[in-house]
Design a protein around this motif. Sequence first.
Motif: not given
Lengths: 312, 691
Positions: A240-243, A252-255, B27, B29, B31, B47-50, B689
């Motif tokens: 899982a990461a933020s792309f 955009l957080p993505v799994l 967030e 996580r 990048v 996905s979710e807008r941060r 997510a």
Amino acid sequence: MHAEAATPALHGARFLDPKVLARIGDIEIIARTVVEGFIGGLHHSPNVGLSVDFAEHRSYMPGDDIRRIDWRLFGRTDRFHVKEFEADTNTDAIVLLDISRSMDYGSGSVTKLDYGRYLAACLAYLSRRQRDRVGLVTFDSEVRNVVPPSAKHLPAVLHAIERIKAGGGGGWGGPGNLERPLSSIAENIRRRSILILISDLYEEPERVAVAVRKLHGRGSDLIVLHVLDNAELQFPFEDAASFRDLESDEDLPVLPTELAERYRELVGNHVAELRRQLEDSRIDYALFDTSQPLDHALFEYLARRQRLARVR
Amino acid sequence: MSFLAPLFLASLAALAVPVIIHLVQRERREVVAFPSLMFLRRIPYRSERRRRVRHWLLLAMRCMAVALIAAAFARPLLQRSGAAGLSEGGSAREVVILLDRSYSMGYGDRWARAKATAGKALAGLRAGDRASLVLFDDDATAVTEPTEDVALLRAAIDSVSPGSGITRFAPALRLAGRILSESRFPSREVILISDFQRAGWRVTAAGDTKLPPGVTLTPVEIGDSTDANVAVTAVELHRSFGRGREQIIVAARLANAGSFTVSREVALELDGRKIGSRQVAIPAGGAASISFEPFPLGEATIRGSVRAEADALLADDARHFVVSRGENVSVLLLSGRGGSSRGVHITSALGIGSQPVFRLDRRRGSGTVTAADLAAKGVVIMDDVASSKAAERALEEFVQKGGGLIIATGEGAGSWTNGSALLPGSVGGVVDRPLGDGGIVSELDHSHQVFKQFATPRSGDFATARFLRYRKIEPAADSRVIARFDDGAPALVERSHGDGRILLWSSTLDPYWNDLALQPVYLPFVHEMVKYVSGYAERAAAFPVGSVIQLDQLGGGSELPQSDGGLAIVSPTGARERVARDGAIRIREPGFYEIRPASRPLATPLVAAGNVDPAESDLTVMDAREIVAAVTSDTQLLTSATATQDLTAADREKSQGLWRYLLLAALFLLAIESVLSNHLSRPRGVGVARS
């Protein structure tokens, strides 16, 4: 000229791996190495040498270069005749290289931009070998650099390609913006040319088609070389990461495990739709995976060039 | 409210911290850069807008806490008005109330508000406090001695009204400083009540205007936002002669200090009667000029006024003047023998001019004069004529009694008796300068009245005249050389004799020995020489309020009958004053002053007009803190500039103690925020997510 054509299309025409090319700093050496090796593998294909083939004699006219007078024929006939070659009727070959920020992506050692640069250099070199006039246009959301087509411009084109910095260009700035630079380029191309567009085409297929038709619409022949990284095609991510979008810097957080399959499906649909749209417009399209050698691009170009020569 | 440490307010930038934390914490996580999110965006449910704020209340509380802490560190200071501040305080105080009474304080209701403010300041005095009242415009006067009697001070305030002077802060502050430096009270204050016109304060005045250490200066501004004002700033009188009569054309200049173009009716009044008017539009921040129809002058002196329509400031709506017939200077010109052009240039030069009018009597060929010839003459010009003993005696007597004599040398001037008391020097032989080049007058005494008007650049160049011949003059011990040639020889020498004056010019006044008569400087030069030796002084049409004049400036007082007992002066408002005949008359208010011999109250008076200084019409306001900073010492500046009235450390601390409450409020908010955020951050079912 399909994406699958990245697999060997010509026997014996497997050339240096892009990773190896990446270690060679000089773009001219890369181009020469690839092209000479490639041509060597063609076994004297009739596609090569068209431009230096003798075509006909004609009477000398005042103003003609006296170096082109055939002295032997003069000795025999006592009249001045001038030799004409196919090369004299050669065309412009212009490489249109996308240098937007999304091109500065590479999951391996070679980015799409590097790959695009090699492609551009090789095609320019090959074109010059064919006696074409070579030119180069780099663009992102706007036209950034132009080397006008000329028989003497190969060094300038190679130098311009050499100077392209990774990420030096901006982004397209959003959907629909591919059209702007390509429209600008189309307006400035005066004569019929072979245009080779190298881009990752992150744009809706319909919009891509609209944009490239403007290039095609002026009678030029267009080859679209769609360059994508293997990671863009296969989406091998697991954590899982933020792309972060390289074009817009949006996160955009993505799994990945949850959506890789759907992603591949979307990319596949995108490529298929691009091909369909472009081929409907009689535009040659080819997809390149940056992990694959460059030979396919060269073959694609030569096949197109041969077809053009026949038409003449 | 103001702040003692406003730099701490910069820490309000820390407000961004809670916002950033609020967003970033959600967030954490890794990048991953990716060429395009074009396809990923099409999978919305994964996905979710941060960048979205979820807990607005929490965010608001955190921001508020940071803002309160920043405000507390900036040390807010509760500011009180000068008058109100006086009602607080601990120990006995010495207070000096400086009340501006310049004429701009008559604008609208400024004066009423100024008096009310001074009244409030008095109301704030407690038992044991002392106060004194100083009124000031361009001068400062202590109306009362320092006193605890509030009723006396109140009466003094009620009895005064705005004057006609202009604002000058420096004299008032110096007087306040003197009063307070003599005080033994531990707390000393100055309350400055004014409209704070920019024109009233000059930075250069700050140098010698310092309040004693420990004195607090509190400026109280009475001015209002409006600065609309039209003033008649100047009146000029132009004389002309038409149909044998002397006429006057009055031109006036009006200025509009306001922000809008205004139209005003401007009237000309003569001896109290309106004889003409003009409508004039004056642009915002600009000026306009008008002129009226000419009017003839009679024998009597005329009192005139140019009056604009009344506005909020009445004092500058009119300018007054006094005009009478131009004076005559009677001149006897004696020209030497020569061609018909002898004396023509002097005659032409003196034929021009109206202030004064030169009445010329001309004789040619002889220098012989008698006492009868000189009767009723003001000036005699001996233009290259030979002299005789009898003539010299007559002239000596003439000069002794106040007559003026100008002697121009030349071929025939060698017969003057050297060593005579009349001559400013001995006249010697002729000096010839090389042909084609000649000498020039290279040195002028610009401090002398004859050459004063040539002192400024481009006001006349004597060096353009070429002198081929002149006579050598040895100046007498009691004479003064006021011009020299380039070889150092005297060109013009002056000497006083009795009540009269003599000028000796070492060359000709005709173009025989020089070409001076053909140069532009010739006419003013001849005029100035004649005016100087005749003792002529131009009579001023008006004097500014505040000026001190003498009878000489009103035409020498010759129009007034001689009498003992000095002069009786009646001011425009009817106030009477007596001064000695050679005493000073002070112009205190605008209008017409009548001056008569004290013993002849029915005699025709001599009239002098007074006008307010137009500089006060500019109501542009300055920042009062500029004065505070200039006249108080650095250690006082902090408290003075913020206009605090509090005197003791306890008082001061009281007005600055707000920071404690702000800090407490911040702590309280943070406590609630902790409870709330703990409550909100309890684990719940979170999407795959989500942050």
